[in-house]
Enzyme design. Structure first.
Site, mmCIF file in Angstrom:
data_model
loop_
_atom_site.group_PDB
_atom_site.id
_atom_site.type_symbol
_atom_site.label_atom_id
_atom_site.label_comp_id
_atom_site.label_asym_id
_atom_site.label_seq_id
_atom_site.Cartn_x
_atom_site.Cartn_y
_atom_site.Cartn_z
ATOM 1 N N HIS A 94 94.735 16.524 88.049
ATOM 2 C CA HIS A 94 94.843 16.484 89.509
ATOM 3 C C HIS A 94 95.253 15.105 90.036
ATOM 4 O O HIS A 94 95.717 14.978 91.174
ATOM 5 C CB HIS A 94 93.514 16.943 90.135
ATOM 6 C CG HIS A 94 93.667 17.627 91.456
ATOM 7 N ND1 HIS A 94 94.646 17.284 92.370
ATOM 8 C CD2 HIS A 94 92.970 18.632 92.026
ATOM 9 C CE1 HIS A 94 94.529 18.047 93.444
ATOM 10 N NE2 HIS A 94 93.525 18.891 93.260
ATOM 11 N N SER A 141 94.787 31.598 111.626
ATOM 12 C CA SER A 141 95.776 32.010 110.624
ATOM 13 C C SER A 141 95.107 32.826 109.521
ATOM 14 O O SER A 141 93.876 32.878 109.424
ATOM 15 C CB SER A 141 96.411 30.765 109.996
ATOM 16 O OG SER A 141 95.400 30.040 109.319
ATOM 17 N N THR A 142 95.936 33.396 108.661
ATOM 18 C CA THR A 142 95.432 34.140 107.504
ATOM 19 C C THR A 142 94.508 33.257 106.666
ATOM 20 O O THR A 142 93.438 33.689 106.224
ATOM 21 C CB THR A 142 96.640 34.607 106.655
ATOM 22 O OG1 THR A 142 97.466 35.418 107.493
ATOM 23 C CG2 THR A 142 96.220 35.389 105.441
ATOM 24 N N ASP A 198 108.965 33.929 88.379
ATOM 25 C CA ASP A 198 109.570 34.932 87.489
ATOM 26 C C ASP A 198 110.417 34.202 86.446
ATOM 27 O O ASP A 198 111.441 33.605 86.777
ATOM 28 C CB ASP A 198 110.415 35.882 88.352
ATOM 29 C CG ASP A 198 111.156 36.916 87.524
ATOM 30 O OD1 ASP A 198 111.059 36.879 86.281
ATOM 31 O OD2 ASP A 198 111.852 37.760 88.121
HETATM 32 C C1 LIG Z 1 96.041 23.149 106.351
HETATM 33 C C2 LIG Z 1 96.513 24.502 105.927
HETATM 34 C C3 LIG Z 1 95.573 24.979 104.775
HETATM 35 C C4 LIG Z 1 96.372 25.439 107.100
HETATM 36 O O1 LIG Z 1 96.930 26.641 106.718
HETATM 37 P P1 LIG Z 1 97.344 27.709 107.795
HETATM 38 O O2 LIG Z 1 97.998 28.815 107.105
HETATM 39 O O3 LIG Z 1 96.157 27.978 108.630
HETATM 40 O O4 LIG Z 1 98.303 26.896 108.757
HETATM 41 P P2 LIG Z 1 99.856 26.754 108.757
HETATM 42 O O5 LIG Z 1 100.133 25.816 109.858
HETATM 43 O O6 LIG Z 1 100.345 26.422 107.398
HETATM 44 O O7 LIG Z 1 100.362 28.217 109.159
HETATM 45 C C5 LIG Z 1 99.983 28.791 110.375
HETATM 46 C C6 LIG Z 1 100.898 29.932 110.730
HETATM 47 O O8 LIG Z 1 102.222 29.423 110.675
HETATM 48 C C7 LIG Z 1 103.130 30.332 110.005
HETATM 49 N N1 LIG Z 1 103.605 29.697 108.747
HETATM 50 C C8 LIG Z 1 103.455 28.413 108.435
HETATM 51 N N2 LIG Z 1 104.022 28.134 107.255
HETATM 52 C C9 LIG Z 1 104.552 29.269 106.789
HETATM 53 C C10 LIG Z 1 105.263 29.627 105.612
HETATM 54 N N3 LIG Z 1 105.576 28.737 104.676
HETATM 55 N N4 LIG Z 1 105.609 30.899 105.438
HETATM 56 C C11 LIG Z 1 105.298 31.823 106.375
HETATM 57 N N5 LIG Z 1 104.634 31.535 107.505
HETATM 58 C C12 LIG Z 1 104.270 30.278 107.734
HETATM 59 C C13 LIG Z 1 102.328 31.561 109.829
HETATM 60 O O9 LIG Z 1 102.537 32.384 110.950
HETATM 61 C C14 LIG Z 1 100.884 31.095 109.780
HETATM 62 O O10 LIG Z 1 99.970 32.076 110.175
HETATM 63 P P3 LIG Z 1 99.566 33.292 109.203
HETATM 64 O O11 LIG Z 1 99.044 32.687 107.956
HETATM 65 O O12 LIG Z 1 98.503 34.055 109.900
HETATM 66 O O13 LIG Z 1 100.771 34.117 108.953
HETATM 67 C C15 LIG Z 1 97.986 24.528 105.450
HETATM 68 O O14 LIG Z 1 98.830 24.032 106.476
HETATM 69 C C16 LIG Z 1 98.232 23.762 104.204
HETATM 70 O O15 LIG Z 1 98.405 22.530 104.175
HETATM 71 N N6 LIG Z 1 98.257 24.482 103.068
HETATM 72 C C17 LIG Z 1 98.392 23.881 101.723
HETATM 73 C C18 LIG Z 1 97.021 23.479 101.229
HETATM 74 C C19 LIG Z 1 97.071 22.826 99.868
HETATM 75 O O16 LIG Z 1 97.979 22.063 99.553
HETATM 76 N N7 LIG Z 1 96.121 23.175 99.062
HETATM 77 C C20 LIG Z 1 96.060 22.765 97.640
HETATM 78 C C21 LIG Z 1 95.114 21.630 97.436
HETATM 79 S S1 LIG Z 1 95.311 21.064 95.757
HETATM 80 C C22 LIG Z 1 94.621 22.290 94.861
HETATM 81 O O17 LIG Z 1 93.876 23.078 95.331
HETATM 82 C C23 LIG Z 1 94.983 22.353 93.423
HETATM 83 C C24 LIG Z 1 96.030 23.361 93.137
HETATM 84 O O18 LIG Z 1 96.280 24.256 93.960
HETATM 85 O O19 LIG Z 1 96.645 23.294 92.048
#
Ligand SMILES: CC(C)(COP(=O)(O)OP(=O)(O)OC[C@H]1O[C@@H](n2cnc3c(N)ncnc32)[C@H](O)[C@@H]1OP(=O)(O)O)[C@@H](O)C(=O)NCCC(=O)NCCSC(=O)CC(=O)O
Length: 467
Positions: free
Chosen positions: A166, A286-287, A411
């Protein structure tokens, strides 16, 4: 039933394609990377179903393509073939790559495991997954960056297990690497008659950017964080902090929230909030938020927490687009920032617990900017204190993975994965997230708990979506 065992066919190093035998370099780690220096590797397992797969067809067709495309991919991702080291004269650890470095690559065959069972959503023993993920070598002086294991399930399919350090890869980076490998493997099959130079180019979004100058660190927080780790462990050793043992009582399940479940839960939460005399207009429902809120409430109840237990939860975010100025989307390394809150378990377990958690998570997401996501010594010291069990929180609810990584898009040319698991949640206690495998827009939540807790969790999770 005994834990599935595997027979090891080979354990080799796959080296980067055409890497110059004199190439050596150092890739610095940033303060974002140092958060995770002593964390256990993140282990992802991808299951590919091919019903008529024999050892002969696997070893003569699939395996050579996987190896060759991995070598081509490493050509673009050279640091993954290196090691984290912290030489005495260096102020902080870094990734070192030397000539002939390669990635540990194990080929195994399952003796008796039921592929369909392991790749289902149902209740499975956590120990059954352990023989399918590689254990990277992490000693006092040297830590492998990634390790890979391919396991054949005769007449059922194969799995790809990848363990990633990590401190070098966050979720965005490690899933980008797997997608790059899958892309080149598929290209290899589509264009078998073309030469390697054509085959080995990656599309822009899969081409990693290793430019460390994009992470601004005027206060030298990288060295400050490294020194705090030194103080924390009282040694320069790169060994990871001890984690939970994966004992035979632990079981794994996957819970799916379909788009209609998500819509229903969102409407219910909005109604709860309106009834409490507040506005739901500005909430980030959000989801991701809904899945975490629902799962966290079920978890606290399944753990049987006392009402006055302090529970910490929040969001871990990909901050590439949130920093000012933003980082390139293909920046390779860690860029994870977090924001959390500590609340009494009684609020989570109350009648409107899911709405309560969703509001708090929504606040956390809105706060993910500026100082909150930039590094600071105080923040890191608090984080290390939390690792030592200091501070207010008595129960930490955390999340691995994301429903934005498109892991089911990996894939390699033999179809989409039937299932993707984050195996390492059995040690960290986090829940895991992924987009639904069927492309419906839903979300998968992976959970590992003791069997009696899982029974409670499962019935709360399902009932909570139906009510
Ligand atoms: C902070 C968040 C978790 C919040 O997520 P949210 O889904 O609530 O927020 P968001 O702003 O991204 O998206 C909000 C809404 O915007 C739209 N939207 C945004 N991005 C989208 C995309 N790429 N595709 C489709 N829709 C999207 C959707 O309508 C969604 O609602 P809806 O969803 O309802 O359609 C995210 O922004 C984020 O940073 N995700 C990545 C987290 C991450 O990196 N984790 C890994 C940590 S390391 C780890 O853990 C190790 C490893 O993984 O290997």
């Amino acid at each position: 039933m005994a834990a599935a065992s595997v027979k090891i066919h080979e354990a080799i190093k796959v080296t980067p394609f055409s890497s110059d035998s004199t190439t050596s370099f150092t890739l610095p780690l940033t303060y974002f990377d140092f958060f995770w220096l002593k964390f256990p590797p993140v282990e992802r397992l991808f299951f590919y179903q091919i019903c008529d797969l024999t050892w002969d067809s696997f070893s003569s067709v699939i395996l050579p393509k996987l190896k060759h495309s991995l070598s081509l991919t490493l050509h673009h991702y050279l640091p993954l073939a290196g090691h984290i080291m912290w030489p005495l004269e260096a102020p902080k650890p870094a990734v070192y790559f030397f000539p002939n470095d390669g990635v540990s690559f194990t080929v195994a065959e399952s003796n008796n495991a039921d592929f369909n069972h392991l790749s289902s959503n149902g209740i499975r023993r956590a120990v059954e997954f352990r023989p399918l993920v590689p254990e990277p070598s992490i000693s006092d002086d040297k830590a492998e960056v990634i390790a890979i294991q391919i396991t054949l399930f005769p007449n059922q399919g194969f799995s790809i297990g990848i363990s990633s350090h990590h401190a070098v890869l966050d979720g965005k980076s490690s899933t980008m690497f797997v997608k790059s490998w899958a892309y080149l493997c598929k290209q290899l099959q589509l264009q078998e008659d073309k030469n390697d130079v054509v085959l080995s180019s990656l599309p822009l979004q899969l081409t990693p950017c290793f430019d460390r100058s994009v992470i601004k660190d005027p206060k030298g927080l990288d060295v400050v964080y490294a020194n705090h780790w030194l103080e924390f462990a009282n040694t320069r050793s790169l060994k990871i902090i001890p984690m939970k043992q994966v004992n035979s009582d632990l079981v794994r399940m996957t819970f799916e929230m379909r788009p209609e479940d998500i819509t229903k839960l969102r409407d219910k939460i909005k109604e709860n909030i309106l009834q409490a005399g507040k506005s739901a207009e500005q909430l980030h429902l959000s989801t991701h938020v809904l899945a975490c809120a629902h799962s966290f409430v079920c978890l606290v109840k399944a753990y049987g927490e006392e009402t006055d237990t302090n529970v910490m939860f929040g969001v871990a975010a990909d901050c590439r687009s949130r920093l000012d100025p933003p980082l390139p989307v293909n920046y390779f390394g860690n860029c994870v920032g977090g924001q959390g809150t500590v609340q009494k378990a009684s609020y989570l377990m109350g009648e409107n617990g899911v709405a309560f958690v969703a509001e708090k998570l929504s606040d956390c997401i809105k706060e993910l900017k500026g100082d909150v996501i930039e590094g600071s010594e105080d923040k890191f010291v608090n984080f290390l204190g939390m690792m030592k069990g200091e501070g207010l929180q008595q129960r930490i609810l955390s999340v691995a993975g994301s429903n934005r990584f498109d892991v089911y898009g990996s894939d390699f040319g033999w179809g989409k994965p039937k299932k993707v698991e984050i195996v390492s949640i059995d040690k960290t206690g986090a829940i895991s997230l992924a987009e639904s495998g069927d492309g419906s827009g839903g979300i998968e939540v992976g959970v590992v708990l003791e069997k009696h807790q899982m029974e409670v969790f499962a019935s709360l999770f399902t009932d909570g979506l139906q009510s």
